[in-house]
Design an enzyme around this catalytic site. Structure first.
Site, PDB file in Angstrom:
ATOM      1  CB  ALA A   1      -0.926  -0.012   1.211  1.00  0.00           C
TER       2      ALA A   1
ATOM      3  CG  HIS B   1      -0.030   4.323   4.328  1.00  0.00           C
ATOM      4  ND1 HIS B   1      -0.268   3.838   5.596  1.00  0.00           N
ATOM      5  CD2 HIS B   1      -0.676   3.485   3.475  1.00  0.00           C
ATOM      6  CE1 HIS B   1      -1.033   2.762   5.520  1.00  0.00           C
ATOM      7  NE2 HIS B   1      -1.305   2.524   4.249  1.00  0.00           N
TER       8      HIS B   1
HETATM    9  N1  LIG Z   1       1.493  -5.174   2.706  1.00  0.00           N
HETATM   10  C1  LIG Z   1       0.506  -4.327   2.506  1.00  0.00           C
HETATM   11  O1  LIG Z   1       0.714  -3.161   2.153  1.00  0.00           O
HETATM   12  C2  LIG Z   1      -0.918  -4.780   2.662  1.00  0.00           C
HETATM   13  C3  LIG Z   1      -1.947  -3.967   2.196  1.00  0.00           C
HETATM   14  C4  LIG Z   1      -3.243  -4.413   2.274  1.00  0.00           C
HETATM   15  C5  LIG Z   1      -3.529  -5.637   2.890  1.00  0.00           C
HETATM   16  N2  LIG Z   1      -2.522  -6.382   3.396  1.00  0.00           N
HETATM   17  C6  LIG Z   1      -2.792  -7.666   4.042  1.00  0.00           C
HETATM   18  O2  LIG Z   1      -3.133  -8.618   3.042  1.00  0.00           O
HETATM   19  C7  LIG Z   1      -3.987  -9.612   3.604  1.00  0.00           C
HETATM   20  C8  LIG Z   1      -5.215  -9.836   2.710  1.00  0.00           C
HETATM   21  O3  LIG Z   1      -5.983  -8.647   2.650  1.00  0.00           O
HETATM   22  P1  LIG Z   1      -7.512  -8.698   2.135  1.00  0.00           P
HETATM   23  O4  LIG Z   1      -8.005  -7.311   2.099  1.00  0.00           O
HETATM   24  O5  LIG Z   1      -7.609  -9.549   0.929  1.00  0.00           O
HETATM   25  O6  LIG Z   1      -8.193  -9.461   3.391  1.00  0.00           O
HETATM   26  P2  LIG Z   1      -9.591 -10.230   3.382  1.00  0.00           P
HETATM   27  O7  LIG Z   1      -9.971 -10.338   4.815  1.00  0.00           O
HETATM   28  O8  LIG Z   1     -10.541  -9.614   2.443  1.00  0.00           O
HETATM   29  O9  LIG Z   1      -9.226 -11.691   2.813  1.00  0.00           O
HETATM   30  C9  LIG Z   1      -8.398 -12.588   3.512  1.00  0.00           C
HETATM   31  C10 LIG Z   1      -8.819 -14.012   3.132  1.00  0.00           C
HETATM   32  O10 LIG Z   1      -7.853 -14.900   3.678  1.00  0.00           O
HETATM   33  C11 LIG Z   1      -8.536 -15.939   4.384  1.00  0.00           C
HETATM   34  N3  LIG Z   1      -7.665 -16.357   5.489  1.00  0.00           N
HETATM   35  C12 LIG Z   1      -7.326 -15.652   6.596  1.00  0.00           C
HETATM   36  N4  LIG Z   1      -6.525 -16.384   7.390  1.00  0.00           N
HETATM   37  C13 LIG Z   1      -6.346 -17.567   6.767  1.00  0.00           C
HETATM   38  C14 LIG Z   1      -5.630 -18.758   7.094  1.00  0.00           C
HETATM   39  N5  LIG Z   1      -4.958 -18.881   8.257  1.00  0.00           N
HETATM   40  N6  LIG Z   1      -5.666 -19.794   6.218  1.00  0.00           N
HETATM   41  C15 LIG Z   1      -6.361 -19.688   5.061  1.00  0.00           C
HETATM   42  N7  LIG Z   1      -7.083 -18.606   4.705  1.00  0.00           N
HETATM   43  C16 LIG Z   1      -7.076 -17.557   5.556  1.00  0.00           C
HETATM   44  C17 LIG Z   1      -9.846 -15.350   4.865  1.00  0.00           C
HETATM   45  O11 LIG Z   1     -10.847 -16.342   5.026  1.00  0.00           O
HETATM   46  C18 LIG Z   1     -10.186 -14.393   3.729  1.00  0.00           C
HETATM   47  O12 LIG Z   1     -10.969 -15.002   2.717  1.00  0.00           O
HETATM   48  C19 LIG Z   1      -4.331  -9.119   5.029  1.00  0.00           C
HETATM   49  O13 LIG Z   1      -3.486  -9.744   5.979  1.00  0.00           O
HETATM   50  C20 LIG Z   1      -4.010  -7.639   4.960  1.00  0.00           C
HETATM   51  O14 LIG Z   1      -3.688  -7.090   6.222  1.00  0.00           O
HETATM   52  C21 LIG Z   1      -1.223  -5.989   3.281  1.00  0.00           C
END
Ligand SMILES: NC(=O)c1ccc[n+]([C@@H]2O[C@H](COP(=O)([O-])OP(=O)(O)OC[C@H]3O[C@@H](n4cnc5c(N)ncnc54)[C@H](O)[C@@H]3O)[C@@H](O)[C@H]2O)c1
Length: 252
Positions: free
Chosen positions: A119, A203
């Site tokens: 992000a 951010h």
């Molecule tokens: N690095 C970055 O800049 C950044 C930016 C945005 C989001 N993220 C991270 O990316 C990830 C995904 O974001 P999103 O918006 O798609 O989230 P989301 O909640 O929409 O989707 C996550 C999916 O993963 C599944 N899940 C969660 N834990 C699991 C596990 N232990 N085993 C299997 N499946 C699992 C959930 O059921 C869900 O369907 C989050 O951890 C979020 O914090 C990181």
């Protein structure tokens, strides 16, 4: 075509599926099987009920878009099964013991762990911090209270401290603070604000070093299905996958 296994079929998973131009999704795994199954219908690939089945399928990269916990649970198995690992839930690496262990596993297996810009922007040149001292590294993040899962009526500072502490309290909101720390080779300071008047994930990065000063402000559009997640994060995964085989490497 880049052959991937998708770990996590939520908001970011769906965006990857939607724009999978040069990507072939071979297998999908989500702890909620229905989500993997639904995505398989529209994007192709095999929806797996068990992680052990998923990781044995024939692909090269696991794209993790699930949770910090998923990285902790499955990261090592990904590498031991000969796959490269692309991690969005970077917060998992705030634990140095886990980080070192996973890095060593990758080295021994001759696999790579990729952390996309997610992000934010600017991770590329923050790596100068490993060569020339960085004196200040501060991330100021402002999100709508809804994104943070809290309620407040006016702008409020809800966390001030170190990145590795902030991610423990907000594992879905400040992954970028850990990415910044990893890039710069020193732990970032974080100020996290809840502000009911913002509809973006904002951010601001403040950095000072022997090279001079950096200030970057990113006004992120929220993902339609998950306001905590910035749309840019999903696009950054797609960009990484698109450029993996490109012989001209820009901005590393
Ligand atoms: N690095 C970055 O800049 C950044 C930016 C945005 C989001 N993220 C991270 O990316 C990830 C995904 O974001 P999103 O918006 O798609 O989230 P989301 O909640 O929409 O989707 C996550 C999916 O993963 C599944 N899940 C969660 N834990 C699991 C596990 N232990 N085993 C299997 N499946 C699992 C959930 O059921 C869900 O369907 C989050 O951890 C979020 O914090 C990181």
């Amino acid at each position: 075509m880049v052959r991937i296994g998708l770990l996590g079929c939520g908001n970011i998973g769906h965006i990857i599926g939607q724009y999978r131009e040069n990507i072939e999704i071979i297998a999908l795994y989500d702890r909620v099987f229905q989500k993997a199954d639904d995505m398989a219908i529209t994007c192709g690939g095999i929806a797996c009920k068990e992680f052990e089945q998923f990781i044995k399928e024939d692909f090269d990269y696991v794209v993790e878009a699930a949770s910090v916990n998923a990285v902790r649970l499955f990261g090592k198995q990904v590498l031991l099964n000969g796959k490269h690992l692309i991690v969005l839930s970077v917060g998992a690496f705030s634990d140095p013991t886990f980080r070192d262990c996973l890095t060593e596993t990758a080295r021994a297996a001759n696999r790579k762990i990729y952390i996309p810009s997610g992000a934010i922007t600017g991770l590329d040149n923050l790596k100068v911090g490993r060569i020339s001292p960085i004196h200040k590294l501060l991330l100021r993040t402002t999100k709508n209270p809804v994104s943070l899962g809290i309620h407040c009526d006016e702008r409020r500072l809800i966390f001030q401290g170190k990145a590795n502490e902030c991610i423990k309290e907000f594992p879905r909101n400040v992954n970028v603070s850990v990415a910044l720390s990893l890039a710069a080779g020193r732990e970032a300071d974080v100020e996290l604000y809840a502000d009911p008047d913002v509809d973006r994930n904002v951010h601001e990065i403040f950095c000072e070093g022997d090279f001079g000063e950096i200030y970057i402000k990113i006004n992120n559009v929220q993902s339609p299905k998950n306001p905590a997640t910035s749309y840019l994060a999903a696009l950054s995964i797609l960009t990484l996958l698109k450029n993996l085989d490109n012989p001209l490497v820009v901005g590393t």
